[in-house]
Scaffold this active site. Structure first.
Site, PDB file in Angstrom:
ATOM      1  N   CYS A  21       0.832  -1.201   0.000  1.00 15.62           N
ATOM      2  CA  CYS A  21       0.000   0.000   0.000  1.00 15.62           C
ATOM      3  C   CYS A  21       0.869   1.255   0.000  1.00 15.62           C
ATOM      4  O   CYS A  21       1.704   1.442   0.892  1.00 15.62           O
ATOM      5  CB  CYS A  21      -0.925   0.006   1.219  1.00 15.62           C
ATOM      6  N   CYS A  32       0.456   3.573   3.360  1.00 10.82           N
ATOM      7  CA  CYS A  32       0.960   3.169   4.670  1.00 10.82           C
ATOM      8  C   CYS A  32       2.320   3.831   4.914  1.00 10.82           C
ATOM      9  O   CYS A  32       3.007   4.211   3.961  1.00 10.82           O
ATOM     10  CB  CYS A  32       1.099   1.651   4.738  1.00 10.82           C
ATOM     11  N   HIS A  61      -3.958   0.847   8.216  1.00 12.15           N
ATOM     12  CA  HIS A  61      -4.497   0.426   6.930  1.00 12.15           C
ATOM     13  C   HIS A  61      -5.872  -0.215   7.063  1.00 12.15           C
ATOM     14  O   HIS A  61      -6.701  -0.123   6.154  1.00 12.15           O
ATOM     15  CB  HIS A  61      -3.522  -0.572   6.276  1.00 12.15           C
ATOM     16  N   ASN A  94     -14.064   9.200  -0.981  1.00 12.95           N
ATOM     17  CA  ASN A  94     -14.709   8.047  -1.605  1.00 12.95           C
ATOM     18  C   ASN A  94     -14.373   6.831  -0.759  1.00 12.95           C
ATOM     19  O   ASN A  94     -13.201   6.586  -0.482  1.00 12.95           O
ATOM     20  CB  ASN A  94     -14.189   7.824  -3.025  1.00 12.95           C
ATOM     21  N   HIS A 102      -6.634   1.901   1.701  1.00 15.56           N
ATOM     22  CA  HIS A 102      -6.234   2.641   2.896  1.00 15.56           C
ATOM     23  C   HIS A 102      -7.211   3.796   3.132  1.00 15.56           C
ATOM     24  O   HIS A 102      -7.632   4.468   2.183  1.00 15.56           O
ATOM     25  CB  HIS A 102      -4.820   3.190   2.713  1.00 15.56           C
ATOM     26  N   HIS A 161      -8.563   7.133   3.235  1.00 22.61           N
ATOM     27  CA  HIS A 161      -8.053   8.396   2.730  1.00 22.61           C
ATOM     28  C   HIS A 161      -9.147   9.144   1.987  1.00 22.61           C
ATOM     29  O   HIS A 161     -10.172   8.579   1.611  1.00 22.61           O
ATOM     30  CB  HIS A 161      -6.865   8.167   1.782  1.00 22.61           C
ATOM     31  N   GLN A 203      -9.607  13.004  -0.636  1.00 14.61           N
ATOM     32  CA  GLN A 203      -8.903  13.828  -1.612  1.00 14.61           C
ATOM     33  C   GLN A 203      -9.357  15.274  -1.497  1.00 14.61           C
ATOM     34  O   GLN A 203     -10.404  15.568  -0.917  1.00 14.61           O
ATOM     35  CB  GLN A 203      -9.163  13.307  -3.030  1.00 14.61           C
TER      36      GLN A 203
END
Length: 353
Positions: free
Chosen positions: A70, A73, A116, A156, A167, A169, A171
């Site tokens: 990933c 991470c 994660h 999303n 992971h 997250h 934007q």
């Protein structure tokens, strides 16, 4: 909150946001990366009046890597990722495969936690507040870029939404124009202001929902409700009760209360369809007033706009998704299978005990 800015090996900016003021961030990106080259271009549709970002370089972006590879991470030993340090609280960095870049805007990735296996709903209130502070700081910084007119923070969640990295997250897109969705809302605000003799449409909507049956939860500073004309099967709008145009204008009371209400809302989304179901896929989208020259009709300013978050899932029932087919995709006319009143009732039923 402590903020530390650094650069990745290819020149992209990376920013650590830490809970502790004494945290030291000195790790260096050891990857042999060449400087990022993008081909992002904004094209305007003459028939619809909207804009499309052409970004062919995104075809080669990272796609569903295994957990031990990933890129979000922390780096560990010789396993090097986008985050050079061995741990972090919240990290923001320029997207390696941006949809917008240079004169066409900017795209950033926001990593909510180094864990994660977690999701936003797993964060503590302290961690969620740090994310809010990071969103606010990035909104402020990006709004001052000469090419940026509107800042959009969003998450999303779920493969069904199209997420390519598991992971936790989100934007941030910094657009060089006012988005069509915002422009449409501003036109409606202008029309209501003229018709009502100076009233505010956002205030009227919140007042109506506060008095109705679609409120999901509320506190002293925030209210969450399923809107009267919800487009999606389960859709919730979260508004500060005091109208402000953007994240920068939130007062401390609203900032302090937000983590508790938002985490509860996300946890309810994961309980909508019962136990044993995969995590609910969703999109969480912050709507903020544009920062550049406004394009709305005369008589409306950015202070007439209301900051709010829209949270919705494309899952309409257990094991079934809501697809944007002919009417939705072809004509932008949504057909919702779940009555908003029933959706609100369900989201109240699954409240934390």
């Amino acid at each position: 909150m402590k903020k530390t800015s650094t650069r990745l090996a290819d020149g992209r900016e990376l920013i650590y946001y830490d809970l502790r003021d004494d945290t030291v961030r000195g790790a260096v990106d050891r990857r042999p990366l060449e400087r990022t080259v993008t081909t992002s271009e904004i094209r305007h549709d003459p028939l619809l009046g909207d804009a499309v970002a052409i970004a062919s370089h995104r075809q080669g972006r990272t796609y569903h890597p295994p957990a031990d590879e990933c890129p979000l991470c922390p780096s560990e030993g010789e396993r090097l990722s986008e985050i050079p340090d061995s741990s972090y609280d919240v990290v923001v960095f320029e997207n390696r495969f941006p949809s917008l870049a240079g004169d066409s805007g900017r795209c950033e990735v926001v990593c909510f936690t180094s864990d994660h296996r977690a999701s936003f709903a797993d964060l503590t209130e302290e961690q969620a507040r740090l994310v809010l502070d990071a969103w606010t700081d990035r909104t402020s910084e990006l709004s001052h870029l000469p090419s940026v007119e509107q800042v959009f923070c969003f998450e999303n969640r779920g493969a069904e939404i199209g997420v390519t990295l598991g992971h936790p997250h989100g934007q941030i897109y910094a657009y060089p124009f006012t988005t069509p969705r915002t422009a449409l809302m501003l036109r409606q605000v202008a029309a209501y202001k003229e018709a009502s003799g100076g009233g505010n449409l956002f205030d009227a909507v919140v007042e109506r929902e506060l008095a109705g049956e679609r409120v999901v939860l509320q506190g002293e500073h925030w209210v969450a409700f399923v809107p009267y004309a919800a487009h999606w099967p389960y859709e919730v709008h979260l508004y500060p009760k005091r109208r402000v145009p953007d994240l920068l204008a939130l007062d401390e009371g609203a900032r302090a209360e937000f983590p508790r209400l938002y985490l509860e809302l996300l946890r309810r989304f994961d309980r909508i369809f019962g136990t044993g179901e995969p995590p609910t896929p969703y999109i969480a989208a912050w709507h903020q007033a544009p920062f550049g020259p406004l394009v709305e009709p005369d008589g409306v300013t950015r202070d007439d706009y209301a900051l709010h978050l829209e949270l919705f899932t494309i899952r309409r029932t257990s094991g079934k998704l809501k697809y944007l087919a002919g009417s939705e995709s072809g004509m932008s006319v949504f057909i919702n299978d779940v009555p908003p009143e029933r959706a609100a009732e369900r989201l109240r039923e699954v409240a934390s005990s």
